[in-house]
Every structure is written in C-alpha cells, then in structure tokens.
Design an enzyme around this catalytic site. Structure first.
Site, PDB file in Angstrom:
ATOM      1  N   TYR A   1       0.804  -1.214   0.000  1.00 37.56           N
ATOM      2  CA  TYR A   1       0.000   0.000   0.000  1.00 37.56           C
ATOM      3  C   TYR A   1       0.848   1.280   0.000  1.00 37.56           C
ATOM      4  O   TYR A   1       0.350   2.366  -0.247  1.00 37.56           O
ATOM      5  CB  TYR A   1      -0.877  -0.012   1.249  1.00 37.56           C
TER       6      TYR A   1
ATOM      7  N   ASP B   1      -6.557 -15.625   4.289  1.00 38.81           N
ATOM      8  CA  ASP B   1      -7.703 -16.212   3.573  1.00 38.81           C
ATOM      9  C   ASP B   1      -8.642 -16.923   4.539  1.00 38.81           C
ATOM     10  O   ASP B   1      -9.865 -16.738   4.505  1.00 38.81           O
ATOM     11  CB  ASP B   1      -7.250 -17.142   2.431  1.00 38.81           C
TER      12      ASP B   1
ATOM     13  N   ASP C   1      -6.738  -2.892   5.119  1.00 41.33           N
ATOM     14  CA  ASP C   1      -7.659  -2.111   4.282  1.00 41.33           C
ATOM     15  C   ASP C   1      -8.864  -2.966   3.891  1.00 41.33           C
ATOM     16  O   ASP C   1     -10.016  -2.559   4.035  1.00 41.33           O
ATOM     17  CB  ASP C   1      -6.886  -1.656   3.032  1.00 41.33           C
TER      18      ASP C   1
ATOM     19  N   LYS D   1       0.096 -13.812   5.783  1.00 45.59           N
ATOM     20  CA  LYS D   1       0.194 -14.921   4.825  1.00 45.59           C
ATOM     21  C   LYS D   1       1.655 -15.385   4.856  1.00 45.59           C
ATOM     22  O   LYS D   1       2.357 -15.410   3.830  1.00 45.59           O
ATOM     23  CB  LYS D   1      -0.227 -14.412   3.425  1.00 45.59           C
TER      24      LYS D   1
END
Ligand code: NAD
Length: 357
Positions: free
Chosen positions: A124, A223, A247, A190
């Site tokens: 980002y 996920d 976000d 992740k």
C-alpha cells in the site's frame, strides 16, 4: 479548557458529515476551537495541490484533527491525499472499531472487533515501477539473475515490511488491548507464502506478544481469516494487520456491523491523531443532506476518548446507540424496509436531543 482541533471538511459528502459532527460534538459540552483547513478537490484550483502544507502544519500544531473524506484527483501528482497525509505525519496506526449496535442492518449480533491496521508500509505504500521503464527493466534483470527468468513485460509493486514498523504497530495493538480491557489479539498474515515480509510480521508479533502475558495471542492466515470472520466473527477481539489486509478486512468488518455509514476510524501517530470515517467522499450524494453522518459522529466519539473526555464520549455513544435502536431518525442506508430515511442534519439533531434527555 477548550481544545483547538483542526477540522478538515474534505469534499463530496465530507462537508455534510463533518458539519453534522461538529454540532454534535459541541452539544456534548466539551469546548472546541475549530481551525478549518481545506483539502481536496475544492482547493486544487486555488492552491495547485489537494493537500496544502498549511493543512499538515495545522495538524502538527494542534495534534488532533477531525477529517471528512477527500476525493483523490486522478492523474495529478498525488497518489492519494489520504496516503500522503498519513505518511507526512507518520500516522502509523489505523484504528477501526467495528461494533454491532442493536438495530443496525446486519445479519450479525454482538460483534465487537477492533482493527489495528499498519498505515505506512506494505504494498500500500505505493513503491511501484511501471512496465518498460529503466527502473523496472533493471529490477527485472536483477530478479532474473538471482531467482530465474521472469517476464520482461511485468509491472512491479514492492512489498516492504520492516521489523521496526511491525514492532510499533503490534505494540500499539497490545497497548490498546491492555488499556481497553480487551482479552485477545490476533495477528493476520500470509507468512506461509511470503516468508520474508509476512513471516517477519508474524515472528515480531509473536515476540511482542510475550511482553503481554495477560492478553491471549493467536495468528490466522488472511484467507482463513476472511472465512472465519463471515462464519463466526464473535471469536475475534483485536486484529492487527499489515496495511493491505487491514484495508480489505476493515471494509469486510464494516459490512458485518451495518455498513460504511456506521464505521468510524482514527489514524494515530506519536502524539498526533486524525479522526475520520472509513467511507469515502461518495460524490454523487454531495450536498444533498442525505448520507449517514454516524460514521463521522462515532469518529468524533473516538476523538473525545483520545482527549480523555470519557464521560462525554460515553454519553455520545449511548445517544447514537439509542438512535440506531429506535430506527426512526436514521438515514436511508440504515433502513431495512427500503424507506427513505431522514436527512443527515436530522440525525445530528436527534443525537443532540438524546444527549440532553
Ligand atoms: P465511498 O465510500 O465514497 O462510497 C461508496 C458507496 O458507499 C457510496 O456510493 C454510498 O452508497 C455508500 N456510502 C459511503 N458513505 C456513506 C454514508 N456516509 N452514508 C450512506 N452511504 C454511504 O467509496 P468510493 O465511491 O469508492 O470513493 C469515492 C471517493 O472517495 C474516491 O475518490 C476515493 O478515493 C475517496 N475515498 C476517500 C477516503 C478518505 O478520505 N479517507 C476513503 C475512501 C475513499
């Protein structure tokens, strides 16, 4: 004592929701001197930038700001006014409480999750190289030499996650949990795939967690997190996430608790804080006295808490909760029966009336 606060009305629906919030905050009895600082599309023509230096200077001086959403003009210098503001003031922690007030249009009950999103790093941060530029070609050559052949027609976005950046955001999440009597912090990542960025985030989070033995700590892969949030959000308390996951999960959680109209937020740095709703400037509704001011009013409630005006913040939150529970003086987005709802200003008046009762 009166607090001097920078007020950035923003553009689009920003002026509608900030003026409603200003009236509500003044009605709490806490005194404010508002220093108005214009940013966004409206100041582009006059000042040649959507984020004049005077806005930054005002926040640096007053240490606290209330901000309406700002449209990001496409194709002019700034990637985003909001990203630039957060970067220049190093507002590294984005705090987004997501709580189901009874009566909100949601399938879920008793959700109370606080999102702590890292605000300055990760994909980002916008460190990007356009396909075919000399920098991109050089980087791709380096990657090919060190990792094997990659496609030459690639664009590149870099994901940088630092130990220092992670340490301070995870510490912020635990300090928040400790001072707000929260029981658990969950780190989201992740790390199984991105071992050197998310893996670093996770290992630093585990290390920081050891200094807070009274607070439970666990970690969940992003996920799985999305699936768990939809199936059973009540298992979560405080979440700490790198910028991009933060976000996305912020909007997911806003959806769980009734939508963007009731999702407040704060961007916090060392001794500085900017309070603003999660939603954007929704230009199609600008100036129509139509949109929901509660996300901004609740951001004002967070500001009162930050200023340690606990009694006023509680009174304000209770008034908002009552308005939502009654379901009469709420805007269109809170209506489940497709009726029109009241206007922005009426919501503010109703909150003020409730506080006086
Ligand atoms: P948005 O949040 O402005 O609007 C999406 C939809 O959500 C709207 O059409 C509306 O239906 C609904 N909505 C949003 N706020 C609402 C409210 N208070 N009450 C009722 N309904 C509401 O998102 P967008 O359309 O993707 O973005 C518009 C502009 O806002 C873009 O220029 C974007 O860059 C900017 N933006 C700014 C901020 C910020 O200033 N912090 C945040 C997000 C987006």
């Amino acid at each position: 004592m009166a607090y001097t606060v920078t007020l950035i009305p923003g553009d689009g629906i920003g002026p509608d929701v900030t003026s409603a919030t200003r009236k509500v905050l003044e009605a709490t009895g806490v005194e404010f001197n508002w220093e108005i600082a214009e940013a966004g599309a409206g100041v582009m023509a006059a000042q040649g930038t959507p984020l004049p230096d005077s806005v930054i200077a005002s926040i640096r001086k007053n240490k606290v700001a209330l901000k309406g959403p700002v449209t990001t003009p496409i194709g002019i210098g700034f990637r985003s006014v909001n990203v630039a503001l957060r970067k220049s003031l190093d507002l590294y922690a984005c705090l987004r409480p997501c709580k189901t007030y009874p009566g909100v249009p949601s399938l879920y009950r008793d959700v109370n999750i606080t999102i702590v999103r890292e605000n300055t790093e990760d994909l980002y941060a916008g460190i990007e190289y356009e396909k075919g530029t000399p920098e991109a070609v050089r980087l791709l050559k380096f990657v090919t030499e060190t990792r094997g052949k990659v496609r030459e027609d690639s664009g590149i976005s870099l994901k940088l996650i630092s130990e220092t950046g992670t340490r301070r955001i995870v510490k912020f999440a635990f300090d928040y949990a400790r001072s707000n009597n929260r029981r658990k912090v969950t780190a989201v990542h992740k790390a199984n795939i991105m071992k050197f960025s998310d893996g670093l985030f996770l290992s630093v989070a585990r290390e920081v967690a050891r200094s807070y033995p009274e607070i439970e700590f666990n970690d969940v892969i992003i996920d799985n997190m999305c699936m768990q949030l939809v199936r059973n959000p009540r298992q979560f308390d405080v979440l700490v996430l790198p910028n991009l996951y933060g976000d996305i999960v912020s909007d997911l959680c806003a959806g769980l608790v009734g939508g963007l109209g009731v999702a407040p937020g704060a961007n916090i740095g060392e001794g500085l804080a900017v309070f603003e709703p999660t939603h954007g400037s929704a230009p199609k509704y600008a100036g129509q006295n139509k949109v929901n001011p509660l996300a901004t009013i609740l951001s004002g409630m967070l500001m009162l808490r930050y200023l340690k005006e606990f009694e006023a913040s509680e009174r304000l939150e209770n008034a908002v909760a009552e308005i939502i529970a009654e379901g009469k003086d709420v805007t269109y987005d809170m209506k489940t029966d497709k009726s029109a709802g009241v206007g922005t200003n009426r919501v503010a008046e109703a909150v003020i009336e409730k506080m006086k009762e």
